[in-house]
Design an enzyme around this catalytic site. Structure first.
Site, PDB file in Angstrom:
ATOM      1  N   GLY A  46      36.751  37.458  47.519  1.00 22.79           N
ATOM      2  CA  GLY A  46      37.351  36.169  47.824  1.00 22.79           C
ATOM      3  C   GLY A  46      38.459  35.857  46.840  1.00 22.79           C
ATOM      4  N   GLN A  51      44.453  30.583  42.262  1.00 20.82           N
ATOM      5  CA  GLN A  51      44.270  31.734  41.364  1.00 20.82           C
ATOM      6  C   GLN A  51      45.538  32.566  41.235  1.00 20.82           C
ATOM      7  OE1 GLN A  51      40.340  33.005  43.337  1.00 20.82           O
ATOM      8  NE2 GLN A  51      40.130  33.736  41.245  1.00 20.82           N
ATOM      9  N   CYS A  97      34.204  36.451  39.134  1.00 17.35           N
ATOM     10  CA  CYS A  97      35.433  35.814  39.616  1.00 17.35           C
ATOM     11  C   CYS A  97      36.617  36.641  39.132  1.00 17.35           C
ATOM     12  CB  CYS A  97      35.516  34.398  39.045  1.00 17.35           C
ATOM     13  SG  CYS A  97      37.004  33.510  39.524  1.00 17.35           S
ATOM     14  N   LEU A  98      37.596  36.843  39.999  1.00 15.48           N
ATOM     15  CA  LEU A  98      38.765  37.636  39.606  1.00 15.48           C
ATOM     16  C   LEU A  98      39.554  36.964  38.485  1.00 15.48           C
ATOM     17  CD1 LEU A  98      40.023  38.936  43.084  1.00 15.48           C
ATOM     18  CD2 LEU A  98      38.624  40.133  41.382  1.00 15.48           C
ATOM     19  N   HIS A 139      32.138  29.202  46.282  1.00 15.73           N
ATOM     20  CA  HIS A 139      32.845  29.611  45.065  1.00 15.73           C
ATOM     21  C   HIS A 139      34.363  29.427  45.248  1.00 15.73           C
ATOM     22  CE1 HIS A 139      33.518  32.633  41.646  1.00 15.73           C
ATOM     23  NE2 HIS A 139      34.704  32.489  42.176  1.00 15.73           N
ATOM     24  N   GLU A 140      34.891  29.917  46.370  1.00 15.59           N
ATOM     25  CA  GLU A 140      36.348  29.847  46.579  1.00 15.59           C
ATOM     26  C   GLU A 140      36.815  28.399  46.754  1.00 15.59           C
ATOM     27  OE1 GLU A 140      37.983  32.306  45.749  1.00 15.59           O
ATOM     28  OE2 GLU A 140      36.275  33.667  45.805  1.00 15.59           O
ATOM     29  N   HIS A 143      37.436  26.467  43.636  1.00 20.00           N
ATOM     30  CA  HIS A 143      38.733  26.711  42.988  1.00 20.00           C
ATOM     31  C   HIS A 143      39.762  25.658  43.405  1.00 20.00           C
ATOM     32  CE1 HIS A 143      38.347  30.461  40.771  1.00 20.00           C
ATOM     33  NE2 HIS A 143      37.744  31.046  41.781  1.00 20.00           N
TER      34      HIS A 143
HETATM   35 NI    NI Z   1      36.685  32.845  41.632  1.00 16.74          NI
END
Ligand code: NI
Length: 176
Positions: A46, A51, A97-98, A139-140, A143
């Protein structure tokens, strides 16, 4: 197509609230396409627009990224202006998380969710999800409100992760 730079927490741009998308145009379609390429390149499931430094309410989710087999008909989700309409139950998951590379932490979220969103053609949809897909959607979407999984961890653990991320950001800044 392009691979975009993913911001590393605690970059202040990750802590801002993103704005609703008001126009679905070629720029937005290009962003979605670049975000997908960026997510696959980074082995994520995701990614949210903030981000990559774009403060717009758009996220992508593909829980089959990297899997050998994809259930037929399952495509990556591009969700514009996503909103939860129902949440129930509780589910704990070891999340990463990226924007917090190499770190994991257990987070408890809703086990089942229903959400509405628009696609890149401006069509409204409703998606129901449980398991990893429910976790990824929550989660996304966090953000978009400037929230990351580290915010659910203990202050001690968050501070340890912050030190490692600040070191990583310094190394990247020096190498760039
Ligand atoms: Ni994340």
């Amino acid at each position: 197509m392009a691979i975009l730079d993913i911001l590393i927490w605690p970059d202040p741009r990750l802590l801002e609230v993103s704005q609703p998308v008001t126009e679905i145009d070629d720029d937005l379609r290009q962003l979605a396409s670049d975000m997908l390429e960026t997510m696959y390149d980074a082995d994520g499931v995701g990614l949210a627009a903030p981000q990559v430094g774009i403060r717009k309410r758009m996220v992508i989710v593909d829980i089959h990224a990297g899997a050998d087999e994809r259930p037929s008909g399952e495509k990556p989700l591009v969700l514009i202006n996503p909103e939860f309409t129902h949440k129930e139950g509780a589910l704990s998951w070891e999340e990463g998380c990226l924007s917090v590379p190499g770190e994991l932490g257990e987070v408890t979220r809703s086990a089942k969710v229903t959400m509405k969103y628009m696609d890149l053609e401006g069509q409204e949809h409703v998606v129901e999800a449980d398991g990893l897909k429910a976790v990824a959607l929550q989660h996304e979407c966090d953000h978009l409100d400037g929230k990351l999984f580290v915010d659910y961890l203990s202050r001690l653990k968050r501070n340890v992760i912050r030190r490692r991320m600040n070191k990583l950001r310094a190394e990247r800044a020096a190498g760039a």
